[in-house]
Motif scaffolding. Structure first.
Motif, PDB file in Angstrom:
ATOM      1  N   GLY A 137       0.763  -1.222  -0.202  1.00  0.00           N
ATOM      2  CA  GLY A 137       0.086  -0.059   0.244  1.00  0.00           C
ATOM      3  C   GLY A 137       0.912   1.222   0.128  1.00  0.00           C
ATOM      4  O   GLY A 137       1.997   1.129   0.121  1.00  0.00           O
ATOM      5  N   SER A 138      -0.069   2.349   0.071  1.00  0.00           N
ATOM      6  CA  SER A 138       0.757   3.566   0.157  1.00  0.00           C
ATOM      7  C   SER A 138       0.146   4.459   1.029  1.00  0.00           C
ATOM      8  O   SER A 138      -0.724   4.004   1.906  1.00  0.00           O
ATOM      9  N   SER A 139       0.546   5.661   1.194  1.00  0.00           N
ATOM     10  CA  SER A 139      -0.044   6.646   2.040  1.00  0.00           C
ATOM     11  C   SER A 139      -1.327   6.927   1.725  1.00  0.00           C
ATOM     12  O   SER A 139      -1.991   6.548   0.751  1.00  0.00           O
ATOM     13  N   ASP A 140      -2.339   7.306   2.739  1.00  0.00           N
ATOM     14  CA  ASP A 140      -3.701   7.839   2.426  1.00  0.00           C
ATOM     15  C   ASP A 140      -3.981   8.451   1.338  1.00  0.00           C
ATOM     16  O   ASP A 140      -3.152   9.248   1.003  1.00  0.00           O
ATOM     17  N   PHE A 141      -5.022   8.532   0.508  1.00  0.00           N
ATOM     18  CA  PHE A 141      -5.497   9.473  -0.203  1.00  0.00           C
ATOM     19  C   PHE A 141      -5.482  10.975  -0.051  1.00  0.00           C
ATOM     20  O   PHE A 141      -4.581  11.723  -1.085  1.00  0.00           O
ATOM     21  N   ASP A 142      -5.709  11.348   0.914  1.00  0.00           N
ATOM     22  CA  ASP A 142      -5.610  12.946   1.225  1.00  0.00           C
ATOM     23  C   ASP A 142      -4.166  13.342   1.278  1.00  0.00           C
ATOM     24  O   ASP A 142      -3.835  14.202   0.737  1.00  0.00           O
ATOM     25  N   GLN A 168     -11.058  16.788  -8.460  1.00  0.00           N
ATOM     26  CA  GLN A 168     -10.773  16.001  -9.659  1.00  0.00           C
ATOM     27  C   GLN A 168     -10.218  14.691  -9.329  1.00  0.00           C
ATOM     28  O   GLN A 168     -10.205  13.524 -10.143  1.00  0.00           O
ATOM     29  N   ALA A 169      -9.377  14.635  -8.317  1.00  0.00           N
ATOM     30  CA  ALA A 169      -8.628  13.123  -7.877  1.00  0.00           C
ATOM     31  C   ALA A 169      -9.483  12.290  -7.253  1.00  0.00           C
ATOM     32  O   ALA A 169      -8.967  11.246  -7.139  1.00  0.00           O
ATOM     33  N   GLU A 170     -10.507  12.631  -6.969  1.00  0.00           N
ATOM     34  CA  GLU A 170     -11.716  11.690  -6.229  1.00  0.00           C
ATOM     35  C   GLU A 170     -11.804  10.267  -6.881  1.00  0.00           C
ATOM     36  O   GLU A 170     -11.979   9.271  -6.341  1.00  0.00           O
ATOM     37  N   SER A 171     -11.594  10.478  -8.159  1.00  0.00           N
ATOM     38  CA  SER A 171     -11.971   9.196  -9.026  1.00  0.00           C
ATOM     39  C   SER A 171     -10.926   8.097  -8.600  1.00  0.00           C
ATOM     40  O   SER A 171     -11.113   6.901  -9.240  1.00  0.00           O
ATOM     41  N   VAL A 172      -9.750   8.500  -8.157  1.00  0.00           N
ATOM     42  CA  VAL A 172      -8.863   7.509  -8.012  1.00  0.00           C
ATOM     43  C   VAL A 172      -8.621   7.138  -6.430  1.00  0.00           C
ATOM     44  O   VAL A 172      -7.514   6.693  -6.146  1.00  0.00           O
ATOM     45  N   ARG A 173      -9.347   7.817  -5.627  1.00  0.00           N
ATOM     46  CA  ARG A 173      -9.298   7.640  -4.237  1.00  0.00           C
ATOM     47  C   ARG A 173      -9.035   5.986  -3.873  1.00  0.00           C
ATOM     48  O   ARG A 173      -8.185   5.784  -3.049  1.00  0.00           O
ATOM     49  N   HIS A 174      -9.600   5.382  -4.492  1.00  0.00           N
ATOM     50  CA  HIS A 174      -9.776   3.780  -4.262  1.00  0.00           C
ATOM     51  C   HIS A 174      -8.333   3.001  -4.296  1.00  0.00           C
ATOM     52  O   HIS A 174      -8.279   2.051  -4.022  1.00  0.00           O
TER      53      HIS A 174
END
Length: 217
Positions: A137-142, A168-174
């Motif tokens: 995994g990576s860091s959290d979305f925010d 605009q970035a919300e679509s890749v939050r998952h």
């Protein structure tokens, strides 16, 4: 366990999630196997992925890593196929009829019914070839979005620009945060690591020898 043969076999792939500490990870890389025992597996991949809190947090103190192993049980290795047992109507009818004789029935044996996916196996070892996936995994979305926004706008960052960028970035939050690697991606990552294993093992051997010498002084 005296059960009919259909409850002591399993032809479907079975999955098991195992958390490995650093010595366990080294053993799997260096010796290509981990000792196993009588243990719980599941025919449902999603169940295995979610068992015992799923993927450990990055930076956890024990440096634990989660891996999903996949095997088709070899002949004679199935202690009991609970998934098949609970799918048997006669078994369920008998068990329900004797519910009052079974301790904690509603919280235990009587709470599974159609969701039971467990297969109990007895096997000696699992190997690298049995690994289906590993947690990463990576860091959290925010956090990722904020870093990306600062890289994009630098000193010209404003709240308005941040709000627009984040929307605009919300679509890749998952795609951010903890997740299980796809099997092919895991195989590529493992191949890259394996190239360095001989060198790392020699380095570890030298370090261990130096520590043993210091303890003996």
């Amino acid at each position: 366990m005296n059960l009919p043969p259909q409850f002591k076999t399993c032809n479907a792939p079975c999955y098991r999630r195992i958390k490995l500490d650093v010595p366990g990870q080294w053993k799997l890389l260096a010796e290509n196997e981990l000792g196993e025992k009588i243990s719980s597996w599941t025919i449902d991949l999603e169940v295995a992925q979610g068992m015992k809190d799923g993927i450990p947090d990055e930076g956890n103190p024990e440096k634990m890593r989660a891996m999903i192993f996949q095997i088709v049980p070899p002949p004679g290795s199935v202690i009991v196929n609970l998934a098949a047992l609970y799918a048997d109507r006669q078994f369920c009818t008998v068990m329900q009829g004797r519910a009052s004789e079974i301790p904690s029935f509603n919280d235990g044996a009587g709470s599974y019914w159609e969701i039971e996916q467990e297969v109990v196996l007895e096997i000696d070892t699992v190997e690298q070839a049995d690994i289906y996936s590993a947690g990463g995994g990576s860091s959290d979305f925010d956090t990722l979005a904020l870093v990306a926004a600062f890289l994009a706008f630098g000193p010209d960052m404003t709240k308005t620009r941040w709000d627009e960028f984040r929307a605009q970035a919300e679509s890749v939050r998952h795609k951010a945060g903890k997740k299980w690697l796809a099997p092919d991606a895991f195989r590529r990552a493992l191949a890259r690591v394996q190239k360095h294993v001989p060198r790392l093992l020699e380095k570890k051997r030298v370090q261990d020898a130096a520590k043993a010498t210091r303890r003996g002084d």
